[in-house]
Design an enzyme around this catalytic site. Structure first.
Site, PDB file in Angstrom:
ATOM      1  CG  ASP A 107     -50.062 -26.840  23.303  1.00  0.00           C
ATOM      2  OD1 ASP A 107     -49.044 -26.897  22.591  1.00  0.00           O
ATOM      3  OD2 ASP A 107     -51.115 -26.274  22.949  1.00  0.00           O
ATOM      4  CG  HIS A 108     -50.744 -29.636  20.962  1.00  0.00           C
ATOM      5  ND1 HIS A 108     -50.434 -29.081  19.761  1.00  0.00           N
ATOM      6  CD2 HIS A 108     -51.591 -28.773  21.567  1.00  0.00           C
ATOM      7  CE1 HIS A 108     -51.084 -27.944  19.604  1.00  0.00           C
ATOM      8  NE2 HIS A 108     -51.798 -27.715  20.704  1.00  0.00           N
ATOM      9  CG  HIS A 122     -51.948 -22.388  16.756  1.00  0.00           C
ATOM     10  ND1 HIS A 122     -52.572 -22.718  15.568  1.00  0.00           N
ATOM     11  CD2 HIS A 122     -52.634 -23.024  17.736  1.00  0.00           C
ATOM     12  CE1 HIS A 122     -53.582 -23.528  15.819  1.00  0.00           C
ATOM     13  NE2 HIS A 122     -53.650 -23.732  17.123  1.00  0.00           N
ATOM     14  CD  GLU A 151     -50.746 -23.641  20.686  1.00  0.00           C
ATOM     15  OE1 GLU A 151     -51.332 -23.446  21.759  1.00  0.00           O
ATOM     16  OE2 GLU A 151     -50.985 -24.618  19.943  1.00  0.00           O
ATOM     17  CB  THR A 195     -54.752 -25.713  23.425  1.00  0.00           C
ATOM     18  OG1 THR A 195     -53.817 -25.351  22.429  1.00  0.00           O
ATOM     19  CG2 THR A 195     -54.519 -24.827  24.637  1.00  0.00           C
TER      20      THR A 195
HETATM   21  C1  GP9 Z   1     -56.948 -21.222  20.915  1.00  0.00           C
HETATM   22  C2  GP9 Z   1     -55.628 -21.814  21.184  1.00  0.00           C
HETATM   23  C3  GP9 Z   1     -55.231 -22.851  20.181  1.00  0.00           C
HETATM   24  O1  GP9 Z   1     -57.421 -20.388  21.898  1.00  0.00           O
HETATM   25  O2  GP9 Z   1     -55.477 -22.201  22.488  1.00  0.00           O
HETATM   26  O3  GP9 Z   1     -55.712 -24.081  20.438  1.00  0.00           O
HETATM   27  P1  GP9 Z   1     -55.212 -25.387  19.670  1.00  0.00           P
HETATM   28  O4  GP9 Z   1     -55.615 -25.249  18.229  1.00  0.00           O
HETATM   29  O5  GP9 Z   1     -53.741 -25.501  19.820  1.00  0.00           O
HETATM   30  O6  GP9 Z   1     -55.924 -26.494  20.350  1.00  0.00           O
HETATM   31 MN    MN Z   2     -52.260 -25.716  21.276  1.00  0.00          MN
END
Ligand code: GP9
Ligand code: MN
Length: 648
Positions: free
Chosen positions: A474-475, A415, A253, A299
């Site tokens: 992911d980003h 996150h 993440e 995500t």
């Molecule tokens: C939520 C998680 C976060 O289930 O995958 O998503 P994001 O905010 O990174 O898009």
């Molecule tokens: Mn994410």
């Protein structure tokens, strides 16, 4: 009271209050909305008001006593909608959308069990109606037979609109881009209420179906011609080496590549990940020029792109707005071609990013979300389950999966706003004074440790050695709003070019029996993962509509489109319409023909990918004669929580 009820306006006011109280009680008792903080509590309480004023206010335009009957009728309809959502939620843990209503199985499967979902106290749902009917019969004789002056209902509607405006603004403060980013039904209901959510959902569905209806089968031909011409032949040394092997795909993440080998206070932040990159005996290939291409879907965009080789949309999350589309995604292809079972593991509620719907279209067999995990207080932080318990509790679930499996492990602790509980941090924060940036290193370290523990457990479970292990970010985690602090971290100015360089996320892969290449400098991005993996498994990507190309292939196309039309290549980049030389970092005043043509190609590619999503074009495409379209009705992610608890 009597005086109040001797007028229609008084009756209306009582109806609004009853509606308001009823809705709020139901929010509190029937839905698990994850409300936290005073603002969210307030909005949950406040949000029924605007709907009450607006919907019930419409009744005031009726003449005479009819207005009273209309108020009762509208209260009934609103109550019915709420009740339907309650029943649906009891079964699905989710709210009704037009899309779910269209999918026969959602209500079909509910049909038989609907009686079982009712509770004796549900009879209280009609309490407000009973009160209204009694009051109406008692007091209507006092009411005039005239229509109320226009001014009054108009004032009521205006008050409703203002209440809605206030509601929305406060919600936007608490959760920026709530409507554009389209995250989660739970969020929308929590912030805006069931009724506003319904309207929002209807508008969105309408927009979606409009574009879909206008598309026809010839539209896919242009796309097919493009993707076929971009196709790169597989690398013979890699092709088929992973056939039939378990695949464990690990989502890091918000993890940006600059963390790899970064030292803070003289210590490595992610020593474990660094060891995978540098210790050749571990046989990883690390792509240090790999980029994300996500937009608002974050995500969800990364998930979509990695499993379908399509780009996320420029606005909103395709997982949500195109959650009912036809897809030809990796999980389904692997199941059909090589009997794989696919599973997604994630310690969050199942409906976030509409996963519980779109996963059916992707052909994901098993979805392990929060109810599979111990979500007790000490295990949870921020969005959901902490990464350490997440990985630990996933092991037995993985062990039970039918093999070969394609397992997608999605972490969460690293996150925004990047918090770890006291006692769980094992590196001091950075010292830029920007809390987000400073803490970013602590959650990254936590994730690194969680991953190390997971690898040990995988090895103990005998699931490591012979599995393909794929790790990706992911980003970005640190947005441009933190440039000042990032300049301190990077020791250089964050120019637009530098910012694009910071969009690198790690990608590493280990294929059992294949020597790791150490660091591979090929320029690639998330869109390239699907064709790469297909080729590793010995499935030719040529048949499928994929916008990426195999990262191991000689013919790999190494330009990286970003969602806003900017792009990066090995030698030069195009950012906000300006070309830069990647080596000298200087602006290229006179871009060459080739550069300008590349820009056209990038825009064309994005446009075609958007066409596929907006027109739902894959419904017109048959990859090969073996292909069976995915039927979402074959997938079901509802489980009996009690049964699960017993098992644990
Ligand atoms: C939520 C998680 C976060 O289930 O995958 O998503 P994001 O905010 O990174 O898009
Ligand atoms: Mn994410």
């Amino acid at each position: 009271m009597k005086k109040l009820l001797s007028t229609k306006m008084g009756f209306f006011a009582i109806a609004v209050v009853l509606f308001w109280i009823k809705t709020y009680i139901i929010y509190k008792t029937e839905f698990d909305l994850g409300v936290s903080g005073a603002m969210q509590e307030f909005l949950l309480f406040f949000n029924p008001l605007s709907s009450g004023l607006i919907f019930l206010g419409l009744a005031l335009f009726a003449t005479g006593k009819k207005a009273g009957r209309r108020i009762i009728g509208i209260s009934f309809i609103l109550g019915f909608i709420l009740f339907a959502n309650v029943v649906f939620y009891r079964f699905n843990g989710d709210f009704i959308t037009l899309a779910t209503m269209m999918q026969t199985d959602n209500f079909g499967s509910l049909g038989g069990s609907i009686l079982g979902l009712l509770k004796p106290y549900d009879i209280l749902f009609v309490l407000d109606l009973v009160v209204l009917i009694v009051l109406y019969n008692k007091f209507k004789s006092n009411w005039s037979t005239e229509r109320i002056q226009w001014r009054k209902p108009l004032t009521v509607l205006a008050a409703g609109a203002i209440a809605f405006g206030v509601n929305l603004s406060l919600a936007e403060i608490d959760r920026p881009q709530l409507l554009e980013r389209t995250f989660d039904r739970n969020y929308l209901v929590k912030y805006l209420g069931t009724y506003n959510f319904m309207i929002y959902d209807a508008v969105q569905s309408f927009e979606t179906s409009k574009q879909r209806v206008l598309a026809d089968s010839s539209d896919i031909t242009e796309v097919e011609n493009y993707t076929k011409s971009k196709y790169a032949e597989p690398n013979a040394e890699i092709f088929g080496t992973g056939e039939g092997k378990n695949i464990i795909k690990i989502h890091l993440e918000s993890f940006q590549s600059f963390l790899i080998d970064y030292e803070l206070h003289g210590e490595e932040v992610t020593p474990f990940l660094n060891s995978l990159v540098h210790d050749q005996t571990q046989d990883y290939t690390y792509f240090d020029n790999f980029f994300h291409s996500t937009e608002q879907g974050k995500t969800a965009d990364a998930e979509l792109t990695m499993d379908t080789s399509l780009y996320g949309l420029p606005q909103g999350s395709a997982f949500v707005t195109k959650g009912n589309n036809t897809y030809q995604a990796l999980p389904a292809i692997l199941e059909q071609q090589q009997d794989y079972t696919s599973g997604v593991f994630h310690g969050d509620g199942k409906s976030f990013w509409n996963r519980d719907e779109v996963y059916k279209q992707l052909g994901i067999n098993d979805y392990y979300y929060d109810i599979f995990y111990d979500m007790s207080k000490e295990n949870v932080i921020n969005y959901g389950l902490k990464d350490k318990p997440f990985f630990e509790e996933s092991i037995p679930l993985l062990e039970e999966m039918d093999q070969p499996f394609y397992a997608h492990m999605m972490t969460l602790t690293h996150h925004h706003p990047f918090v770890v509980d006291e006692g769980e941090e094992s590196i001091a924060p950075a010292e830029t004074g920007d809390g987000t940036v400073d803490r970013y290193f602590q959650t990254a370290r936590y994730l690194d440790e969680a991953l190390e523990e997971f690898f040990t457990d995988l090895k103990d479970a005998g699931l490591y050695e012979d599995s393909i292990i794929m790790i990706y970010g992911d980003h970005y985690g640190i947005s441009q709003n933190h440039n000042r602090a990032m300049e301190e971290i990077m020791g250089e100015e964050i120019t637009p070019l530098k910012n694009s360089e910071l969009q690198r996320v790690p990608f590493m892969i280990r294929i059992p029996g294949v020597d790791g290449q150490g660091t591979n400098h090929t320029y690639s991005s998330q869109v390239d993962v699907m064709p790469t993996l297909l080729h590793i498994l010995g499935i030719d990507a040529r048949d499928y509509i994929v916008f990426g190309t195999d990262m191991f292939s000689e013919g790999h196309k190494d330009f990286i489109p970003f969602r806003n039309g900017d792009f990066v290549t090995e030698k030069y980049s195009s950012i906000n319409g300006i070309f830069y030389d990647n080596t000298t970092k200087e602006v290229i005043e006179e871009p060459t023909e080739e550069m300008l043509a590349m820009k056209e190609t990038v825009l064309h590619e994005l446009e075609l990918s958007d066409k596929v999503l907006n027109g739902d074009l894959l419904r017109f495409y048959t990859p090969n004669e073996d292909w069976e379209p995915v039927d979402p009705n074959n997938y079901d992610y509802n489980y009996d929580v009690e049964e699960l608890n017993e098992k644990n």
